[in-house]
Design an enzyme around this catalytic site. Structure first.
Site, PDB file in Angstrom:
ATOM      1  N   ALA A  14       0.263  -6.158   9.092  1.00  0.00           N
ATOM      2  CA  ALA A  14      -1.132  -6.097   8.683  1.00  0.00           C
ATOM      3  C   ALA A  14      -1.192  -6.281   7.171  1.00  0.00           C
ATOM      4  CB  ALA A  14      -1.738  -4.759   9.086  1.00  0.00           C
ATOM      5  N   SER A  16      -3.518  -6.642   3.961  1.00  0.00           N
ATOM      6  CA  SER A  16      -4.866  -6.398   3.453  1.00  0.00           C
ATOM      7  C   SER A  16      -5.254  -7.346   2.332  1.00  0.00           C
ATOM      8  CB  SER A  16      -4.973  -4.963   2.952  1.00  0.00           C
ATOM      9  OG  SER A  16      -4.156  -4.785   1.803  1.00  0.00           O
ATOM     10  N   GLY A  17      -4.255  -7.979   1.721  1.00  0.00           N
ATOM     11  CA  GLY A  17      -4.502  -8.769   0.523  1.00  0.00           C
ATOM     12  C   GLY A  17      -4.073  -8.042  -0.732  1.00  0.00           C
ATOM     13  N   ASP A  20       0.834  -3.669  -1.801  1.00  0.00           N
ATOM     14  CA  ASP A  20       1.683  -2.854  -0.931  1.00  0.00           C
ATOM     15  C   ASP A  20       1.958  -3.534   0.404  1.00  0.00           C
ATOM     16  OD1 ASP A  20       1.974  -0.744  -2.750  1.00  0.00           O
ATOM     17  OD2 ASP A  20       0.141   0.243  -2.069  1.00  0.00           O
ATOM     18  N   LEU A  40      -7.127  -8.437   8.767  1.00  0.00           N
ATOM     19  CA  LEU A  40      -8.211  -7.966   9.606  1.00  0.00           C
ATOM     20  C   LEU A  40      -9.553  -8.204   8.927  1.00  0.00           C
ATOM     21  CD1 LEU A  40      -6.714  -4.588  10.873  1.00  0.00           C
ATOM     22  CD2 LEU A  40      -6.457  -6.890  11.814  1.00  0.00           C
ATOM     23  N   CYS A 109      -9.920   4.847  10.556  1.00  0.00           N
ATOM     24  CA  CYS A 109      -9.522   3.442  10.659  1.00  0.00           C
ATOM     25  C   CYS A 109      -8.095   3.321  11.168  1.00  0.00           C
ATOM     26  CB  CYS A 109      -9.673   2.764   9.294  1.00  0.00           C
ATOM     27  SG  CYS A 109      -9.284   1.002   9.301  1.00  0.00           S
ATOM     28  N   GLY A 133       1.584  -1.286   4.812  1.00  0.00           N
ATOM     29  CA  GLY A 133       2.071  -0.887   3.494  1.00  0.00           C
ATOM     30  C   GLY A 133       1.889   0.575   3.197  1.00  0.00           C
ATOM     31  N   CYS A 208     -14.049   1.385   1.640  1.00  0.00           N
ATOM     32  CA  CYS A 208     -14.096  -0.076   1.590  1.00  0.00           C
ATOM     33  C   CYS A 208     -15.452  -0.640   1.971  1.00  0.00           C
ATOM     34  CB  CYS A 208     -12.995  -0.679   2.460  1.00  0.00           C
ATOM     35  SG  CYS A 208     -13.246  -0.480   4.246  1.00  0.00           S
TER      36      CYS A 208
END
Length: 376
Positions: A14, A16-17, A20, A40, A109, A133, A208
């Site tokens: 996964a 996130s951009g 980490d 995602l 989440c 991460g 977020c």
């Protein structure tokens, strides 16, 4: 056996951009695993999810994750989980505040999205594990069972928000950053050495899906305004508010009370009643909690068989405190060795046995060291 010594696996990373998750994916690939990156998409309107370094899950983040995957040399996809995220995280967040509770959306989440919706889809596609991460460790015991432990570096430990993972989810979780004592500066240096563009990217923070960080404004938009009273412990009116959801237990600032307490001491939020739409305030000493009851326990492995001594953590960046905990049906009863403050219904209590995460539960009620305005 730690993550680093596992056999070759088919891993879904996964991404996130951020730095980490990029380094975690790179380490998993370097360890010989067959890694695929996935970002995602959690918002139907992703451009609204970032202001400066806040949040994550924007179009910008998706592009950063794709560039990182290209550098690592792994396949990359974007999966749309926006509807599931809205239902299980955002709507839950709003509903909890409307009920006078203080939720942790990051924990929700992890429970509902990253290690439920994402993991289920990954397993259906033939993947063996989901890699993130997070700074935590999954340790495999000689009998094959798995335990969740704190990260090797306590300063970066994120096991609190992973305390909702059950035994099945732990069996398919991989945290490549958790078992090394590496500073964030060293993680960034590693990312730079690997040629990852995100090496200098600021960390995301706050919630977020609240782009500007204005939680009260976000809640007002979803719940509207409803003027109510701010009262003291005796029930005397001290002021008004525009929505009880805009307050949290232990809050001191933003009360906007014209008159100070009689003894000149600061006032803190002690109780929030959504039914009566009142906020009760009082002295710091009235925040002292000596016990709590929590519901919906989730165990990171074996369910505790008997009452026992543990330590408890009550917020993501909080410290540990010694407790005695016992199960009674579906409820977890926790007694603190010393009073604690700032404990609110809706928060998670996570139990530890040394560095091992025993499990977590959602705080339903608290018991004060001195009687509260509503027996809370």
């Amino acid at each position: 056996m730690s993550d680093a010594t596992r056999p070759r696996l088919k891993v879904l990373a996964a991404m996130s951009g951020g730095v980490d998750s990029a380094v975690a994916a790179a380490r998993a690939a370097e360890a010989g695993h067959d890694v695929t990156g996935v970002h995602l998409a959690l918002s139907a309107n992703p451009k609204s999810f970032r202001t400066g370094a806040r949040g994550c899950c924007t179009v910008e983040d998706s592009h950063d994750a794709r560039r990182a995957a290209d550098v690592i040399g792994i396949p990359f996809y974007v999966w749309d989980l926006a509807e599931r995220f809205r239902r299980d995280v955002v709507e839950d967040f709003v509903a909890e505040y409307a009920a006078g509770r203080t939720p942790n959306p990051c924990l929700r989440c992890n429970e509902k999205i990253k290690f439920a919706a994402l993991l289920d889809k990954a397993l259906a596609l033939g993947f063996d594990a989901v890699c993130t991460g997070h700074y935590a460790q999954v340790v495999t015991r000689p009998d094959g069972s798995r335990e969740l432990h704190r990260a090797a570096d306590m300063a970066k430990d994120q096991s609190y928000v992973l305390g909702v993972l059950d035994d099945r989810q732990l069996a398919h979780a991989m945290f490549p950053l958790g078992d090394t004592e590496t500073t964030k500066e060293e993680i960034r240096a590693e990312a730079a050495a690997r040629g990852l563009f995100v090496a200098k990217k600021p960390d995301s923070h706050d919630i977020c899906f609240i782009a500007d960080g204005d939680t009260q404004g976000f809640l007002a938009k979803h719940l509207g305004t409803a003027e109510g009273d701010i009262v003291d412990e005796a029930g005397a009116k001290l002021g008004t508010h525009s929505g009880a959801y805009g307050f949290t237990i232990g809050q001191r600032k933003g009360l906007r009370l014209g008159n100070p307490a009689g003894d000149g001491t600061p006032r803190y939020v002690l109780d929030i009643s959504p039914v009566e739409n009142t906020v009760t305030v009082g002295p710091a000493a009235s925040l002292d909690i000596h016990a709590l009851t929590a519901i919906n326990p989730r165990w990171c492995g074996t369910t505790p068989a008997a009452p026992g001594p543990y330590t408890a953590q009550l917020r993501a960046h909080g410290s540990e405190t010694p407790v005695t905990a016992r199960l009674d049906g579906g409820e977890l009863h926790v007694a603190f060795d010393q009073p604690v403050r700032g404990v609110a219904p809706g928060q998670a209590v996570v139990l530890y046995d040394g560095t091992r995460v025993v499990g977590s539960a959602t705080i339903a009620t608290t018991q004060r060291s001195t009687p509260g305005p509503s027996g809370a």
